[in-house]
Design a protein around this motif. Sequence first.
Motif, mmCIF file in Angstrom:
data_model
loop_
_atom_site.group_PDB
_atom_site.id
_atom_site.type_symbol
_atom_site.label_atom_id
_atom_site.label_comp_id
_atom_site.label_asym_id
_atom_site.label_seq_id
_atom_site.Cartn_x
_atom_site.Cartn_y
_atom_site.Cartn_z
ATOM 1 N N ASP A 55 5.080 3.456 6.333
ATOM 2 C CA ASP A 55 5.523 2.524 5.302
ATOM 3 C C ASP A 55 6.923 2.043 5.623
ATOM 4 O O ASP A 55 7.836 2.843 5.782
ATOM 5 C CB ASP A 55 5.498 3.244 3.949
ATOM 6 C CG ASP A 55 5.892 2.342 2.806
ATOM 7 O OD1 ASP A 55 5.326 1.240 2.691
ATOM 8 O OD2 ASP A 55 6.773 2.747 2.023
ATOM 9 N N ASN A 61 9.253 -0.004 -4.229
ATOM 10 C CA ASN A 61 8.694 1.230 -3.675
ATOM 11 C C ASN A 61 7.687 1.797 -4.675
ATOM 12 O O ASN A 61 7.694 2.976 -4.995
ATOM 13 C CB ASN A 61 9.828 2.215 -3.376
ATOM 14 C CG ASN A 61 9.455 3.304 -2.404
ATOM 15 O OD1 ASN A 61 8.357 3.322 -1.864
ATOM 16 N ND2 ASN A 61 10.366 4.231 -2.184
ATOM 17 N N SER A 64 5.227 4.768 -3.745
ATOM 18 C CA SER A 64 5.885 6.072 -3.742
ATOM 19 C C SER A 64 6.027 6.624 -5.159
ATOM 20 O O SER A 64 5.757 7.800 -5.403
ATOM 21 C CB SER A 64 7.258 5.955 -3.077
ATOM 22 O OG SER A 64 7.887 7.205 -3.006
ATOM 23 N N LYS A 68 4.150 10.013 -6.587
ATOM 24 C CA LYS A 68 4.934 11.103 -7.184
ATOM 25 C C LYS A 68 4.424 11.434 -8.586
ATOM 26 O O LYS A 68 4.324 12.596 -8.960
ATOM 27 C CB LYS A 68 6.404 10.691 -7.219
ATOM 28 C CG LYS A 68 7.361 11.744 -7.702
ATOM 29 C CD LYS A 68 8.799 11.250 -7.551
ATOM 30 C CE LYS A 68 9.815 12.196 -8.120
ATOM 31 N NZ LYS A 68 9.873 13.488 -7.470
ATOM 32 N N ILE A 95 3.458 11.199 -0.423
ATOM 33 C CA ILE A 95 4.488 10.601 0.407
ATOM 34 C C ILE A 95 5.116 11.673 1.283
ATOM 35 O O ILE A 95 5.461 12.760 0.807
ATOM 36 C CB ILE A 95 5.578 9.935 -0.465
ATOM 37 C CG1 ILE A 95 4.958 8.849 -1.354
ATOM 38 C CG2 ILE A 95 6.714 9.387 0.399
ATOM 39 C CD1 ILE A 95 4.285 7.709 -0.609
ATOM 40 N N ARG A 97 8.339 12.243 3.430
ATOM 41 C CA ARG A 97 9.697 11.701 3.557
ATOM 42 C C ARG A 97 10.207 11.737 4.992
ATOM 43 O O ARG A 97 9.879 12.657 5.752
ATOM 44 C CB ARG A 97 10.660 12.485 2.660
ATOM 45 C CG ARG A 97 10.228 12.548 1.229
ATOM 46 C CD ARG A 97 10.649 11.325 0.464
ATOM 47 N NE ARG A 97 10.073 11.398 -0.884
ATOM 48 C CZ ARG A 97 9.445 10.397 -1.457
ATOM 49 N NH1 ARG A 97 9.337 9.253 -0.863
ATOM 50 N NH2 ARG A 97 8.934 10.530 -2.657
ATOM 51 N N GLN A 121 8.932 5.887 5.033
ATOM 52 C CA GLN A 121 8.173 7.100 4.747
ATOM 53 C C GLN A 121 6.779 6.928 5.338
ATOM 54 O O GLN A 121 6.434 5.847 5.796
ATOM 55 C CB GLN A 121 8.084 7.332 3.234
ATOM 56 C CG GLN A 121 7.471 6.161 2.490
ATOM 57 C CD GLN A 121 8.054 5.928 1.099
ATOM 58 O OE1 GLN A 121 8.917 6.657 0.636
ATOM 59 N NE2 GLN A 121 7.574 4.904 0.427
ATOM 60 N N VAL A 123 2.776 7.364 4.232
ATOM 61 C CA VAL A 123 1.866 7.557 3.109
ATOM 62 C C VAL A 123 0.610 8.234 3.655
ATOM 63 O O VAL A 123 0.013 7.757 4.622
ATOM 64 C CB VAL A 123 1.520 6.218 2.422
ATOM 65 C CG1 VAL A 123 0.533 6.438 1.279
ATOM 66 C CG2 VAL A 123 2.792 5.530 1.924
ATOM 67 N N THR A 179 11.021 7.175 -7.496
ATOM 68 C CA THR A 179 10.215 7.124 -6.269
ATOM 69 C C THR A 179 10.375 8.378 -5.414
ATOM 70 O O THR A 179 9.557 8.634 -4.545
ATOM 71 C CB THR A 179 10.594 5.903 -5.414
ATOM 72 O OG1 THR A 179 11.936 6.066 -4.924
ATOM 73 C CG2 THR A 179 10.450 4.607 -6.182
ATOM 74 N N LEU A 181 12.606 8.796 -3.178
ATOM 75 C CA LEU A 181 12.994 8.394 -1.832
ATOM 76 C C LEU A 181 14.063 9.301 -1.226
ATOM 77 O O LEU A 181 14.039 9.593 -0.040
ATOM 78 C CB LEU A 181 13.458 6.937 -1.816
ATOM 79 C CG LEU A 181 13.779 6.337 -0.455
ATOM 80 C CD1 LEU A 181 12.557 6.358 0.458
ATOM 81 C CD2 LEU A 181 14.282 4.909 -0.609
#
Length: 184
Positions: A55, A61, A64, A68, A95, A97, A121, A123, A179, A181
């Motif tokens: 991604d 986002n 994501s 989550k 996701i 990271r 990231q 997926v 998200t 992130l």
Amino acid sequence: MAKQFSSIDDRLRDFIARQHIFFTASATAASRVNISPRETLCLRIISPNTAIYLDRTGSGNETSAHMKADGRLTIMFCAMEGPPMILRLYGRGRIIRRPSPEYRELLHTHYDGDEPLGARQIVWLDIDLVQTSCGFGVPLFNYEGERPSLDNWANAKGPDGIEEYWREKNTVSMDGLPTGLFDD
């Protein structure tokens, strides 16, 4: 006309390999449904019931945030050339990271270690249902190539500019969901 399968067989894998675009759909019970187009160059079918895609940075986002909070994810392909067909991969996503060892391993194993600037990231989709349908209503299109826009944007921003963009635009969804992130 729809047919359901428990996994991706060789015929469906070949269909996926011929496509140039796929779409992801995700949502939570209380959020908007998000649908995003993706280039298939970032997609890998790593087993009959597992798909991943690298991604890259986008204006939001949403996927994501939805992974989550909820985890439901659908990937759809539709034949724009050749015989008509629509293929959907249903399941639960998560996701992976960038700083994680799992991300590095997947990048090395499935992308030859090539991480384009702006990769955000990976997926992961655990597929629990595969469904085909006729696709008779999908118009025919001719593939001309990938757009250079995302690469040009990422190169102009540079790594620091991309991280600043992530912090400004990619830490919460349009519905205010986190998200993750920058989660550890």
